[in-house]
Design a protein around this motif. Sequence first.
Motif, PDB file in Angstrom:
ATOM      1  N   UNK A   1      49.524  26.814  41.104  1.00  0.00           N
ATOM      2  CA  UNK A   1      48.307  26.060  40.835  1.00  0.00           C
ATOM      3  C   UNK A   1      47.275  26.206  41.952  1.00  0.00           C
ATOM      4  N   UNK A   2      47.699  26.097  43.205  1.00  0.00           N
ATOM      5  CA  UNK A   2      46.754  26.143  44.321  1.00  0.00           C
ATOM      6  C   UNK A   2      46.039  27.489  44.393  1.00  0.00           C
ATOM      7  N   UNK A   3      46.733  28.564  44.044  1.00  0.00           N
ATOM      8  CA  UNK A   3      46.100  29.885  44.056  1.00  0.00           C
ATOM      9  C   UNK A   3      44.997  29.961  42.997  1.00  0.00           C
ATOM     10  N   UNK A   4      45.241  29.381  41.833  1.00  0.00           N
ATOM     11  CA  UNK A   4      44.218  29.360  40.782  1.00  0.00           C
ATOM     12  C   UNK A   4      43.014  28.543  41.239  1.00  0.00           C
ATOM     13  N   UNK A   5      43.269  27.393  41.839  1.00  0.00           N
ATOM     14  CA  UNK A   5      42.182  26.550  42.326  1.00  0.00           C
ATOM     15  C   UNK A   5      41.357  27.272  43.388  1.00  0.00           C
ATOM     16  N   UNK A   6      42.025  28.021  44.242  1.00  0.00           N
ATOM     17  CA  UNK A   6      41.311  28.750  45.293  1.00  0.00           C
ATOM     18  C   UNK A   6      40.379  29.788  44.678  1.00  0.00           C
ATOM     19  N   UNK A   7      40.837  30.509  43.662  1.00  0.00           N
ATOM     20  CA  UNK A   7      39.974  31.478  42.984  1.00  0.00           C
ATOM     21  C   UNK A   7      38.781  30.789  42.326  1.00  0.00           C
ATOM     22  N   UNK A   8      38.998  29.591  41.794  1.00  0.00           N
ATOM     23  CA  UNK A   8      37.923  28.894  41.085  1.00  0.00           C
ATOM     24  C   UNK A   8      36.867  28.331  42.025  1.00  0.00           C
ATOM     25  N   UNK A   9      37.303  27.773  43.166  1.00  0.00           N
ATOM     26  CA  UNK A   9      36.384  27.019  44.019  1.00  0.00           C
ATOM     27  C   UNK A   9      36.137  27.634  45.394  1.00  0.00           C
ATOM     28  N   UNK A  10      36.972  28.578  45.798  1.00  0.00           N
ATOM     29  CA  UNK A  10      36.772  29.275  47.077  1.00  0.00           C
ATOM     30  C   UNK A  10      37.147  30.744  46.889  1.00  0.00           C
ATOM     31  N   UNK A  11      36.478  31.426  45.958  1.00  0.00           N
ATOM     32  CA  UNK A  11      36.895  32.783  45.582  1.00  0.00           C
ATOM     33  C   UNK A  11      36.825  33.794  46.734  1.00  0.00           C
ATOM     34  N   UNK A  12      35.886  33.618  47.659  1.00  0.00           N
ATOM     35  CA  UNK A  12      35.806  34.546  48.792  1.00  0.00           C
ATOM     36  C   UNK A  12      37.105  34.506  49.609  1.00  0.00           C
ATOM     37  N   UNK A  13      37.654  33.318  49.784  1.00  0.00           N
ATOM     38  CA  UNK A  13      38.890  33.173  50.548  1.00  0.00           C
ATOM     39  C   UNK A  13      40.081  33.736  49.769  1.00  0.00           C
ATOM     40  N   UNK A  14      40.111  33.495  48.461  1.00  0.00           N
ATOM     41  CA  UNK A  14      41.187  34.034  47.633  1.00  0.00           C
ATOM     42  C   UNK A  14      41.184  35.561  47.667  1.00  0.00           C
ATOM     43  N   UNK A  15      40.013  36.153  47.590  1.00  0.00           N
ATOM     44  CA  UNK A  15      39.909  37.615  47.608  1.00  0.00           C
ATOM     45  C   UNK A  15      40.262  38.184  48.973  1.00  0.00           C
ATOM     46  N   UNK A  16      39.972  37.438  50.040  1.00  0.00           N
ATOM     47  CA  UNK A  16      40.341  37.908  51.379  1.00  0.00           C
ATOM     48  C   UNK A  16      41.861  37.905  51.549  1.00  0.00           C
ATOM     49  N   UNK A  17      42.522  36.891  51.008  1.00  0.00           N
ATOM     50  CA  UNK A  17      43.992  36.872  51.037  1.00  0.00           C
ATOM     51  C   UNK A  17      44.547  38.067  50.277  1.00  0.00           C
TER      52      UNK A  17
END
Length: 290
Positions: A154-170
């Motif tokens: 769930x947290x990974x999905x939320x990160x893509x939705x609301x902090x996508x730059x950080x998700x893509x950097x990971x």
Amino acid sequence: MLDHPLQELDDWVLYFSERELPVLRHTRRQLETARENMAHVSSKDLTRIILQDPLMAVRVLTFIQPLTGKRLHHDVTTIAGAIMMLGIEPFFKHFENPATIEAALKDGPPQALLGALQVIRRAQQASHYAYEWAIWRVDINAEEVALAALLHDLAEILLYCFAPHLALEIRRLQQADPLQRSSTAQEKVLGFRLQDIQAALCRAWHLPKLLMQLIDDAHAEHPRVKNVVLAVNLARHLAHGRNDPAIPDDLKAISALLNLSEEALGQRLGLALPSPDGELDQPQQAAPSP
């Protein structure tokens, strides 16, 4: 959209809690169609729709939890139970016109929407595996296990939705060093593991304790949690391709859980046994899941 890491776990909880959780556009369309035919829609129909969308499932669970203490002496741990408790007409009244992931990420960075949809697709596949294996194991409540697998990332999905730059950097760090543990990449970018952020969110949102345990890999010695973990792992590794080197170990662990031979398991999953060079042979005809 957040483009920098937050300092404390509580900051992440507050940040995600202040935002409306978007759902898949397909989910919204299905709910709109169901609303138009409300007189003929059953709780089973709604449950089927919701269990394909992790964020919709969380929206239902977080909404229903404050009501359980007033009416029941136990947690509601399934979507079917939540719908039955809430009622179909009140459900449609509360969840009218939800925001969508596609709209939320329309102006986001390139690949953000694709990344979110890939994680959701992985969650759907993991939920399917977990449910089928729970049935095979004669689990006391297969939907609880399926729901836990759906919410595991769930947290990974939320990160893509609301902090996508950080998700893509990971994701960039993981692609640059495939041997690096995902938790290491997460800590480098966020300062925390996604698992820690997720656990804090589950507590803040008062999700059922049973579901919190089922999505916590620390309890993997328990057969029900192991069912979830193995389903999530297989879905993640298959997303990399059938020749992902971790899949043979997945099949070995799953066969032990289900007390099923690796050959029979591979056939039921539509996967052949590893060939001498370590690669999975392509089956001539995919077999149904267990």
